[in-house]
Design a protein around this motif. Structure first.
Motif, PDB file in Angstrom:
ATOM      1  N   GLN A  65       0.971  -1.219   0.069  1.00  0.00           N
ATOM      2  CA  GLN A  65      -0.051  -0.111  -0.219  1.00  0.00           C
ATOM      3  C   GLN A  65       0.960   1.247  -0.015  1.00  0.00           C
ATOM      4  OE1 GLN A  65      -0.825  -2.752   2.113  1.00  0.00           O
ATOM      5  NE2 GLN A  65      -2.209  -2.929   0.178  1.00  0.00           N
ATOM      6  N   SER A 105      -2.718   9.154   2.679  1.00  0.00           N
ATOM      7  CA  SER A 105      -3.992   8.874   2.434  1.00  0.00           C
ATOM      8  C   SER A 105      -4.913   9.693   3.276  1.00  0.00           C
ATOM      9  CB  SER A 105      -4.325   7.427   3.305  1.00  0.00           C
ATOM     10  OG  SER A 105      -3.720   7.668   4.483  1.00  0.00           O
ATOM     11  N   SER A 145      -3.953  -0.813   8.423  1.00  0.00           N
ATOM     12  CA  SER A 145      -2.811  -0.821   7.518  1.00  0.00           C
ATOM     13  C   SER A 145      -2.297  -2.301   7.537  1.00  0.00           C
ATOM     14  CB  SER A 145      -1.883   0.175   7.717  1.00  0.00           C
ATOM     15  OG  SER A 145      -1.002  -0.225   9.096  1.00  0.00           O
ATOM     16  N   SER A 190      -5.330   2.781   5.239  1.00  0.00           N
ATOM     17  CA  SER A 190      -4.688   3.030   3.816  1.00  0.00           C
ATOM     18  C   SER A 190      -5.323   2.237   2.838  1.00  0.00           C
ATOM     19  CB  SER A 190      -3.200   2.768   4.050  1.00  0.00           C
ATOM     20  OG  SER A 190      -2.959   1.342   4.671  1.00  0.00           O
ATOM     21  N   PHE A 191      -6.322   1.675   3.050  1.00  0.00           N
ATOM     22  CA  PHE A 191      -6.949   1.031   1.961  1.00  0.00           C
ATOM     23  C   PHE A 191      -8.402   1.555   1.715  1.00  0.00           C
ATOM     24  CE2 PHE A 191      -4.469  -2.504   2.513  1.00  0.00           C
ATOM     25  CZ  PHE A 191      -4.419  -2.742   3.902  1.00  0.00           C
ATOM     26  N   ARG A 223      -6.751  -2.388  -2.482  1.00  0.00           N
ATOM     27  CA  ARG A 223      -6.660  -1.260  -3.530  1.00  0.00           C
ATOM     28  C   ARG A 223      -6.226  -0.028  -2.346  1.00  0.00           C
ATOM     29  NH1 ARG A 223     -10.794   0.586  -6.195  1.00  0.00           N
ATOM     30  NH2 ARG A 223     -11.531  -1.475  -6.813  1.00  0.00           N
ATOM     31  N   ASP A 224      -5.140   0.741  -2.557  1.00  0.00           N
ATOM     32  CA  ASP A 224      -5.043   1.714  -1.881  1.00  0.00           C
ATOM     33  C   ASP A 224      -5.386   3.179  -2.543  1.00  0.00           C
ATOM     34  OD1 ASP A 224      -3.567   2.806  -3.700  1.00  0.00           O
ATOM     35  OD2 ASP A 224      -1.512   2.376  -2.454  1.00  0.00           O
ATOM     36  N   THR A 233      -2.785  -4.719  -4.499  1.00  0.00           N
ATOM     37  CA  THR A 233      -2.079  -5.778  -4.125  1.00  0.00           C
ATOM     38  C   THR A 233      -3.015  -7.112  -4.083  1.00  0.00           C
ATOM     39  OG1 THR A 233      -0.775  -4.368  -2.699  1.00  0.00           O
ATOM     40  CG2 THR A 233      -0.783  -6.862  -2.345  1.00  0.00           C
TER      41      THR A 233
END
Lengths: 169, 184
Positions: free
Chosen positions: A56, A73, B87, B127-128, B146-147, B153
């Motif tokens: 990420q 983010s 995360s 973070s997603f 998916r970020d 990933t």
């Protein structure tokens, strides 16, 4: 960004542009970060992705002649200088201006540099712009000999970089 | 449906062990990472996520904290489990009902023998942007993350063992001598 024409015996002068895939360990006092580090360095622009082990993106830093942008983010930030921007948002300085040279074992064009070389003429220690950079490991990459490990220190901040893959023009 | 498979999986998997492969693709579809290793977890909150290739990285959840050790960097990064939940998908898999509490779950359709469920985080601070999980005959097969930057990933689980006996010491982490330890 004109690289100095320092002739290193044997190895060609490292390229002005590159892609680097590796890992970065950041430590400042008891705080820090570690993750994957993907860097595309062009003649006029840079894109750096800081990733968690699971891939990420934790942060993206983009630089071009207009300035530097940092996306995380939870926000988008911009400034003129990458080191200032990363210091204020991430809590540690990424000295992008100097690093684009230091990471290939070269001194930056501006600012006096104190250099120590090994028998093969590779830089093993470099002091410049309040940073002390050490190169514990090099690797042959085609016509070049490039660092595969770089340790950069500035006061209590330490950035350790392991380069897993260089992609050169 | 995918959501039912997820609920059953969370209900019946107290411990789990599986090999995994992990591929990361950037927003332009370029593959930027290919890794593999072994994953184990013991609910709630304990897991051991070992990357063997292309380099040695270890993530251990001991129920209170999440320890991330990179052997080449010789650095340990520590986070509180609840802060790491957003995360560390491993924490979600090994969580109590975090995935139900923190994510909106909808069916993600069916294909190639896989039943998908889509999990969108209720709060956007992790973070997603989205997580997708796939089950084959009720067993976890794929996790897709998916970020916010378009990185995706895909983790595929292989030779999955449900409720194996796992030694407690697997979920205890002691920083190696000389390693830098950072974080909370």
């Amino acid at each position: 960004c004109a690289a100095p024409t320092v002739r290193q015996m044997g190895a060609a002068v490292p390229p002005h542009t590159f892609q680097l895939q590796g890992r970065i360990g950041v430590r400042y006092g008891t705080q820090g970060f570690s993750g994957n580090f993907n860097w595309r360095h062009g003649v006029q622009d840079d894109e750096i992705l800081l990733l968690s082990p699971l891939g990420q993106a934790v942060a993206r830093i983009e630089r071009d002649p207009t300035g530097v942008r940092l996306d995380t983010s939870d926000g988008h930030y911009a400034a003129q200088d990458a080191a200032e921007l990363t210091q204020s948002i991430l809590g540690w300085r990424l000295p992008l201006d100097g690093m684009q040279y230091w990471v290939t074992g070269q001194q930056a064009p501006d600012g006096a540099a104190n250099i120590t070389r090994d028998a093969a003429m590779n830089v093993i220690r470099l002091r410049q712009q309040q940073w002390e950079i050490e190169y514990p490991e090099y690797r042959a990459e085609g016509a070049y000999v490039l660092p595969s490990r770089v340790v950069m220190r500035n006061g209590t901040l330490e950035l350790k970089l392991v380069v897993d893959k260089w992609t050169l023009p | 449906s995918g959501v039912d498979s997820l609920h059953n999986f969370l209900l019946h998997s107290h411990t789990l062990r599986a090999q995994f492969t992990q591929m990361v693709v950037d927003r332009n579809g370029k593959q930027v990472q290919n890794a593999s290793g072994l994953m184990q977890f013991s609910r709630p909150g304990k897991f051991r996520w070992v990357y063997e290739k292309p380099y040695a990285q270890l993530i251990v959840g001991d129920g209170v904290k999440v320890w991330m050790f990179d052997a080449d960097l010789n650095q340990v990064t520590v986070k509180k489990l609840d802060k790491a939940l957003g995360s560390t998908p491993a924490a979600l898999l090994a969580g109590n009902n975090e995935i139900e509490r923190n994510f909106d779950l909808i069916d993600g359709g069916r294909g190639e023998g896989l039943e998908w469920v889509e999990a969108s985080p209720r709060t956007q601070d992790g973070s997603f942007e989205k997580i997708r999980l796939a089950f084959r005959d009720g067993t976890l097969a794929v996790m897709e993350l998916r970020d916010h930057f378009g990185q995706t990933t895909t983790i595929r689980f292989l030779q999955l063992e449900l409720n194996p006996k796992l030694a407690a010491k697997l979920f205890v982490f002691t920083p190696p001598a000389g390693a830098d330890v950072v974080g909370d």
